[in-house]
Design a protein around this motif. Structure first.
Motif, PDB file in Angstrom:
ATOM      1  N   VAL A  20      11.258   2.410   5.967  1.00 56.73           N
ATOM      2  CA  VAL A  20      10.595   3.699   5.712  1.00 56.73           C
ATOM      3  C   VAL A  20       9.218   3.451   5.114  1.00 56.73           C
ATOM      4  O   VAL A  20       8.963   2.401   4.514  1.00 56.73           O
ATOM      5  N   ALA A  21       8.330   4.438   5.277  1.00 58.89           N
ATOM      6  CA  ALA A  21       6.975   4.311   4.745  1.00 58.89           C
ATOM      7  C   ALA A  21       7.012   4.342   3.220  1.00 58.89           C
ATOM      8  O   ALA A  21       7.843   5.031   2.625  1.00 58.89           O
ATOM      9  N   THR A  22       6.141   3.557   2.585  1.00 57.38           N
ATOM     10  CA  THR A  22       6.025   3.586   1.123  1.00 57.38           C
ATOM     11  C   THR A  22       4.687   4.221   0.770  1.00 57.38           C
ATOM     12  O   THR A  22       3.649   3.815   1.279  1.00 57.38           O
ATOM     13  N   GLU A  23       4.740   5.233  -0.072  1.00 53.59           N
ATOM     14  CA  GLU A  23       3.534   5.973  -0.440  1.00 53.59           C
ATOM     15  C   GLU A  23       3.237   5.838  -1.930  1.00 53.59           C
ATOM     16  O   GLU A  23       2.086   5.680  -2.327  1.00 53.59           O
ATOM     17  N   GLU A  24       4.287   5.919  -2.752  1.00 55.34           N
ATOM     18  CA  GLU A  24       4.077   5.993  -4.199  1.00 55.34           C
ATOM     19  C   GLU A  24       3.504   4.681  -4.734  1.00 55.34           C
ATOM     20  O   GLU A  24       4.080   3.610  -4.523  1.00 55.34           O
ATOM     21  N   GLU A  25       2.361   4.785  -5.416  1.00 62.06           N
ATOM     22  CA  GLU A  25       1.739   3.584  -5.948  1.00 62.06           C
ATOM     23  C   GLU A  25       2.219   3.325  -7.365  1.00 62.06           C
ATOM     24  O   GLU A  25       2.397   4.261  -8.149  1.00 62.06           O
ATOM     25  N   VAL A  26       2.435   2.060  -7.673  1.00 62.05           N
ATOM     26  CA  VAL A  26       2.971   1.663  -8.971  1.00 62.05           C
ATOM     27  C   VAL A  26       2.132   0.514  -9.503  1.00 62.05           C
ATOM     28  O   VAL A  26       2.077  -0.549  -8.890  1.00 62.05           O
ATOM     29  N   GLU A  27       1.458   0.747 -10.612  1.00 65.62           N
ATOM     30  CA  GLU A  27       0.701  -0.360 -11.210  1.00 65.62           C
ATOM     31  C   GLU A  27       1.673  -1.277 -11.937  1.00 65.62           C
ATOM     32  O   GLU A  27       2.521  -0.820 -12.693  1.00 65.62           O
ATOM     33  N   VAL A  28       1.560  -2.564 -11.650  1.00 60.59           N
ATOM     34  CA  VAL A  28       2.459  -3.528 -12.288  1.00 60.59           C
ATOM     35  C   VAL A  28       1.645  -4.403 -13.236  1.00 60.59           C
ATOM     36  O   VAL A  28       0.413  -4.411 -13.199  1.00 60.59           O
TER      37      VAL A  28
END
Ligand code: ZN
Length: 337
Positions: free
Chosen positions: A219-227
């Motif tokens: 599935v497409a990944t949209e949510e950005e997560v700063e690590v």
């Protein structure tokens, strides 16, 4: 960089492969370096140039070398009006099948004449030797019309020098790389000194660098997560063998690192460490270049170095939630999971 800008850049991927020639090709290349041409006699008596290690009809091992002439007949040809970068000449030339005097099987090489109209099937051509033969097929610079002036002539040098046993074969691919939306966004953040992955809406795994979709769920990944730029060492290799054109001198450590807040590792260098003390589960942190040198590249981080934090147990690597980030597979409130 705007969020929608797609990065692209010229790339060159390749290496110089060092191969051994074996006795048959080695003999051919040695003869070329000495401005001679040798073929080999097949089981039916036909002379092959360049020599073959095994008879193409019977697979019998061949060993009877035959010196052939340095002139011959064009059997067929095609005209290259616009040479490419990898071609042997930068002006128009012909690729030709040339049957050398004393040979039965034609060989491929280039013929240089002024115009396409000067090329004829059946025409006589002769070798034009390179200025400094080195034991390579390019020691034959090209073929020219027999009778034309040739500054080096066709006389064999017959110098008594060492046998050619190896050669360098550069294999390079030049191409234009377009990063795509997810990687462009990632590199745009790297330029700002941030590591930003993407979370899969189905399994919650955080990918870094993001590919725009989850490899497991499709599935497409949209949510950005700063690590974080703190990571746990998942695996590593100590490299002792130098790689041509690589500015990093061995020994050095290449590691798979999982940043806090992500589940998937990326590869980077480790330094400021005792190589022999590096171990899986170790905690490391990025050492960034000065901000003025940041570009759209992961080498904004010079390397990672060990930090004084307790090791992560192996079974926990890649499963530790950072503050506010759910662990992989954990239920997520307020979102489809
Ligand atoms: Zn997923």
């Amino acid at each position: 960089m705007s969020q929608s800008e797609i990065l692209s850049q010229e790339f060159e991927l390749g290496f110089t492969y060092t191969r051994s020639t074996g006795p048959v090709v080695g003999r051919f290349l040695t003869a070329l370096r000495d401005r001679n041409i040798v073929g080999i006699k097949g089981s039916d008596g036909a002379v092959y140039v360049p020599p073959m290690e095994y008879d193409p009809n019977t697979a019998e091992e061949l060993s009877e070398f035959v010196e052939v002439g340095q002139a011959g007949e064009v059997v067929s040809w095609c005209w290259v009006s616009e040479p490419r970068e990898s071609h042997p000449h930068d002006t128009a030339f012909a690729w030709a099948m040339i049957k050398l005097d004393g040979a039965d099987i034609p060989m491929v090489h280039s013929v240089r004449v002024e115009r396409e109209a000067d090329m004829k099937t059946g025409m006589r051509v002769k070798v034009q030797w390179a200025d400094e033969p080195r034991g390579h097929i390019t020691d034959i610079a090209c073929f020219v019309v027999e009778g034309a002036e040739s500054p080096l002539g066709a006389a064999g040098m017959n110098a008594k020098r060492e046998m050619i046993t190896g050669m360098e074969a550069p294999i390079y691919l030049k191409y234009h790389f377009t990063a795509g939306a997810a990687t462009s966004r990632f590199l745009g953040k790297v330029r700002q000194g941030k590591l930003v992955g993407q979370r899969c809406p189905s399994c919650n795994n955080v990918y870094i660098p993001p590919r725009g979709s989850c490899a497991a769920c499709g599935v497409a990944t949209e949510e950005e997560v700063e690590v974080a730029d703190k990571c746990t060492l998942e695996s590593f290799t100590i490299v002792y063998i130098p790689i041509p054109n690589n500015p990093i001198q061995p020994p050095y450590i290449i590691a798979n690192l999982i940043p806090d807040g992500a589940n998937i590792s990326f590869i980077h260098l480790l330094s400021e460490c005792v190589n022999e003390e590096i171990h899986i589960g170790q905690r490391v942190q990025a050492v960034w270049k000065p901000e003025a040198e940041w570009t759209y590249a992961m080498d904004n981080i010079k390397y990672f170095k060990p930090i004084d934090e307790p090791d992560v147990p192996i079974e926990q690597i890649g499963k530790i939630p950072a503050a506010g980030v759910p662990a992989a597979g954990a239920p997520v409130t307020g979102r489809e999971g």
